[in-house]
Design a protein around this motif. Structure first.
Motif, PDB file in Angstrom:
ATOM      1  N   PRO A 155       0.910  -0.388  12.085  1.00  0.00           N
ATOM      2  CA  PRO A 155       1.008  -0.718  10.659  1.00  0.00           C
ATOM      3  C   PRO A 155       1.184   0.576   9.860  1.00  0.00           C
ATOM      4  O   PRO A 155       0.720   1.634  10.287  1.00  0.00           O
ATOM      5  CB  PRO A 155      -0.353  -1.347  10.336  1.00  0.00           C
ATOM      6  N   PHE A 194       0.833  -1.215   0.000  1.00  0.00           N
ATOM      7  CA  PHE A 194       0.000   0.000   0.000  1.00  0.00           C
ATOM      8  C   PHE A 194       0.860   1.254   0.000  1.00  0.00           C
ATOM      9  O   PHE A 194       0.492   2.289   0.526  1.00  0.00           O
ATOM     10  CB  PHE A 194      -0.976  -0.003   1.197  1.00  0.00           C
ATOM     11  N   ALA A 198      -4.650  -1.074   0.656  1.00  0.00           N
ATOM     12  CA  ALA A 198      -4.590  -0.131   1.763  1.00  0.00           C
ATOM     13  C   ALA A 198      -4.424  -0.900   3.085  1.00  0.00           C
ATOM     14  O   ALA A 198      -4.945  -0.501   4.124  1.00  0.00           O
ATOM     15  CB  ALA A 198      -5.857   0.719   1.791  1.00  0.00           C
ATOM     16  N   CYS A 199      -3.663  -1.994   3.037  1.00  0.00           N
ATOM     17  CA  CYS A 199      -3.604  -2.968   4.138  1.00  0.00           C
ATOM     18  C   CYS A 199      -3.138  -2.369   5.471  1.00  0.00           C
ATOM     19  O   CYS A 199      -3.404  -2.945   6.530  1.00  0.00           O
ATOM     20  CB  CYS A 199      -2.688  -4.126   3.769  1.00  0.00           C
ATOM     21  N   GLY A 200      -2.449  -1.255   5.431  1.00  0.00           N
ATOM     22  CA  GLY A 200      -2.008  -0.624   6.669  1.00  0.00           C
ATOM     23  C   GLY A 200      -3.160  -0.035   7.462  1.00  0.00           C
ATOM     24  O   GLY A 200      -3.024   0.258   8.652  1.00  0.00           O
ATOM     25  N   ASP A 201      -4.301   0.164   6.781  1.00  0.00           N
ATOM     26  CA  ASP A 201      -5.483   0.725   7.427  1.00  0.00           C
ATOM     27  C   ASP A 201      -6.552  -0.343   7.665  1.00  0.00           C
ATOM     28  O   ASP A 201      -7.729  -0.033   7.802  1.00  0.00           O
ATOM     29  CB  ASP A 201      -6.075   1.864   6.569  1.00  0.00           C
ATOM     30  N   ARG A 252      -0.080   4.032  -3.008  1.00  0.00           N
ATOM     31  CA  ARG A 252      -1.240   4.819  -2.598  1.00  0.00           C
ATOM     32  C   ARG A 252      -0.794   6.064  -1.822  1.00  0.00           C
ATOM     33  O   ARG A 252      -1.311   7.166  -2.050  1.00  0.00           O
ATOM     34  CB  ARG A 252      -2.138   3.943  -1.729  1.00  0.00           C
ATOM     35  N   THR A 257     -11.966   2.760   6.510  1.00  0.00           N
ATOM     36  CA  THR A 257     -10.838   1.980   7.022  1.00  0.00           C
ATOM     37  C   THR A 257     -10.898   1.826   8.542  1.00  0.00           C
ATOM     38  O   THR A 257     -11.769   2.411   9.198  1.00  0.00           O
ATOM     39  CB  THR A 257      -9.510   2.669   6.647  1.00  0.00           C
TER      40      THR A 257
END
Lengths: 426, 165
Positions: A256, A96, B134-137, A99, B150
């Motif tokens: 994260p 990500f 958007a894996c961090g969210d 983005r 998210t």
């Protein structure tokens, strides 16, 4: 390197600023000076490619291919249309970072693409953006509008005869379009099915014209290298692994997010930056480069530095720099079941080994997870995976096979337990 | 226009947006605009009936079958009717590590439907999504394809559903 030392940031430096995505912010901090200089001073394309080679910038989308070498493949003197395409179709589970570049630093990408257009002789570029981040696509469209109005895109830039126009194109839900030739098919308004290679895009790309395709982070690094020199970029990383890199850390960590650190940073330091394993749990496994990269057990990972060469030596891939962290509570059978479903769902259906094999692997892992596994299933999975990898037009087949093979290799005991006891070990 | 059914005709606003897409590509490559055009048509009409896909194909001067191939290949296009609010929940591994599985159960129980189904009142469709980048969210969902929500929790999901009438 110590955590206290400030990390040099090539792509993420605008994040801390107000109005991070705006042209005003970018220009006030030296933005578009690299483009202005190369265009007005007519710096030779050969000189810029030489800087890229010195920089040891390697493709940030997953393959790690040297960018300078890729640019040198373009028939720059070819008189007809040529294209520069940016791959922002970021759909590799765990990734990500692009983005964040698009939403906080879009102008650095635009500048990088314009420089690429200048070097490669392309008058038009396209940025292909993952459909699911549609709000970011809108941000990028606004940045393009700003750049056009300010004269950084369009005809006769800076009063020279250099013309370059850039457009955004969105995907709409197809992982396979991250594969560069599927992406080209998609821009042409077709199903995203990868093409046979050769011919490679440098000779037969978009609309059959010579085309260079680079990842977002790769292209966004170009203005920095042009401005500061290839040697300075190289020195931010380690030999053969120039520069810092954005690592997307997801899963079981306390913080994260994206962390831009020098290539060669110990994994332990990256984990610490991300706040460590959540709730004080024990680290179990890490997928270091996006879901397609082989999983590594905690003890192997803790000895690794985050660069292409070290992760490869440990038996995995740095890939796109997507670090998926799993703690001791994770059932590896369940984790692999979900990943296998993903490849089954996203196979484009063109090649039989991938179209059928991904379904077989998913169904076998599904039955193991649901207490119906058979003693021969592990051998069967390895056999199917081995018959997909290397037997397909594109790398999705390999990407589907590698998780299966690596999960069985490192965590085979959990699969055996599931098959024997018909329940989970964790 | 080959199709006389006026209910399929897109609004002037939508056609203007499609023209912006067409202008991005070389004049002899109008088909390149089909992804944008189908997205714009779906946003206006809710979902892509075969006749609507044909209308878009006609507008771009491409074979209907080629537009239909695109509409069925990319999973954010809906070629079946959907509710007013389509919720697509990512359940891929990074989201699952962050609780997407529990959220999926919560959504299914709350709405009384499974993935791929629509509530009887036509208000909600629930879909299982793949990686949204958007894996961090995580965990996250999309509302009608374009709005991402998210850091979801069951409480945040409830708030979202309440707002969507």
């Amino acid at each position: 390197m110590s955590l206290l030392k400030p990390t040099p940031q090539v792509c993420s430096w605008t994040q801390a600023l107000d109005h991070s995505a705006s042209l005003a912010t970018y220009v006030a901090n030296g933005g578009y000076q690299a483009l202005r200089r190369v265009v007005t001073e007519q710096v030779s394309g050969d000189a810029i490619i030489a800087e890229l080679k010195t920089s040891a910038l390697r493709g940030r989308g997953g393959a790690g291919f040297p960018t300078g070498l890729k640019w040198s493949f373009m028939p720059r003197a070819f008189p007809g249309d040529k294209y520069i395409v940016c791959n922002s179709d970021e759909g590799e589970p765990g990734t990500f970072k692009d983005r964040d570049i698009l939403r906080h630093n879009p102008h650095q990408l635009i500048e990088g693409m314009a420089i690429a257009g200048y070097v490669l002789g392309a008058r038009v570029g396209y940025n292909y953006i993952h459909g699911e981040i549609f709000e970011i696509y809108d941000i990028f469209e606004r940045a393009l509008k700003e750049a056009r109005e300010a004269g950084y895109l369009g005809d006769n830039l800076f009063g020279t005869d250099f013309c370059f126009q850039l457009h955004a194109h969105h995907g709409y839900g197809a992982y396979i379009c991250g594969e560069e030739t599927a992406l080209l098919e998609s821009i042409e308004g077709k199903k995203g099915q990868p093409r046979f290679k050769p011919p490679f895009p440098a000779s037969f790309g978009l609309y059959g014209k010579p085309t260079t395709i680079n990842n977002t982070e790769t292209l966004a690094s170009v203005p920095w290298i042009v401005q500061h020199g290839g040697q300075a970029f190289l020195e931010l990383g380690k030999p053969n692994n120039g520069g810092p890199k954005l690592f997307s850390v997801s899963g079981h960590v306390n913080k994260p997010g994206n962390y831009e650190v020098p290539l060669g940073t110990p994994f332990a330091e990256l984990l610490e930056l991300a706040g460590g394993v959540r709730n004080g749990h024990k680290l179990k496994a890490v997928i270091p480069g996006g879901s397609s990269a082989p999983v590594l057990p905690a003890e192997v990972m803790m000895d690794c530095t985050m660069d292409f060469d070290c992760i490869a030596k440990a038996g995995s891939m740095l890939g796109s720099g997507a670090v998926i962290v799993m703690d001791e509570t994770v059932c590896m059978v369940r984790a692999l079941e979900r990943l296998s479903y993903f490849y089954f769902e996203e196979s484009c259906g063109q090649c039989t080994p991938c179209r059928e094999g991904t379904g077989w692997m998913y169904r076998v892992i599904h039955r193991i997870e649901h207490g119906q596994g058979r003693p021969e299933d592990m051998e069967l999975l390895n056999s199917v995976a081995g018959r997909i990898g290397g037997h397909t037009i594109c790398a999705l087949g390999d990407a589907a096979a590698m998780p299966v093979q690596s999960f069985l290799k490192h965590f085979g005991r959990e699969f055996e337990y599931h098959i024997e006891q018909k329940r989970c070990m964790v | 226009m080959a199709n006389p059914d006026s209910s399929l005709r897109l609004s002037a606003e939508s056609l203007a947006l499609i023209d912006v897409e067409v202008a991005k590509y070389p004049p002899d490559q109008k088909q390149s605009a089909v992804m944008g055009a189908l997205r714009i048509a779906q946003t206006e009409k809710g979902w892509l009936k075969p006749d609507l896909i044909e209308y878009v194909a006609d507008y771009l001067g491409m074979p209907a079958i080629a537009a239909y191939e695109v509409a069925t290949f990319y999973n954010m296009y809906d070629t079946q009717s959907v509710g007013r609010h389509k919720i697509t929940l990512c359940t891929n591994l990074p989201c699952t590590l962050m609780g997407a599985g529990e959220l999926a159960e919560h959504l299914k129980n709350k709405l009384g439907i499974g993935f791929g189904e629509t509530t009887e009142d036509g208000r909600f469709t629930l879909k299982e999504g793949e990686c949204m980048g958007a894996c961090g969210d995580a965990p996250m969902c999309l509302h009608n394809n374009h709005k991402m929500h998210t850091h979801l929790t069951p409480e945040k999901v409830d708030e979202l559903l309440d707002k969507l009438k």
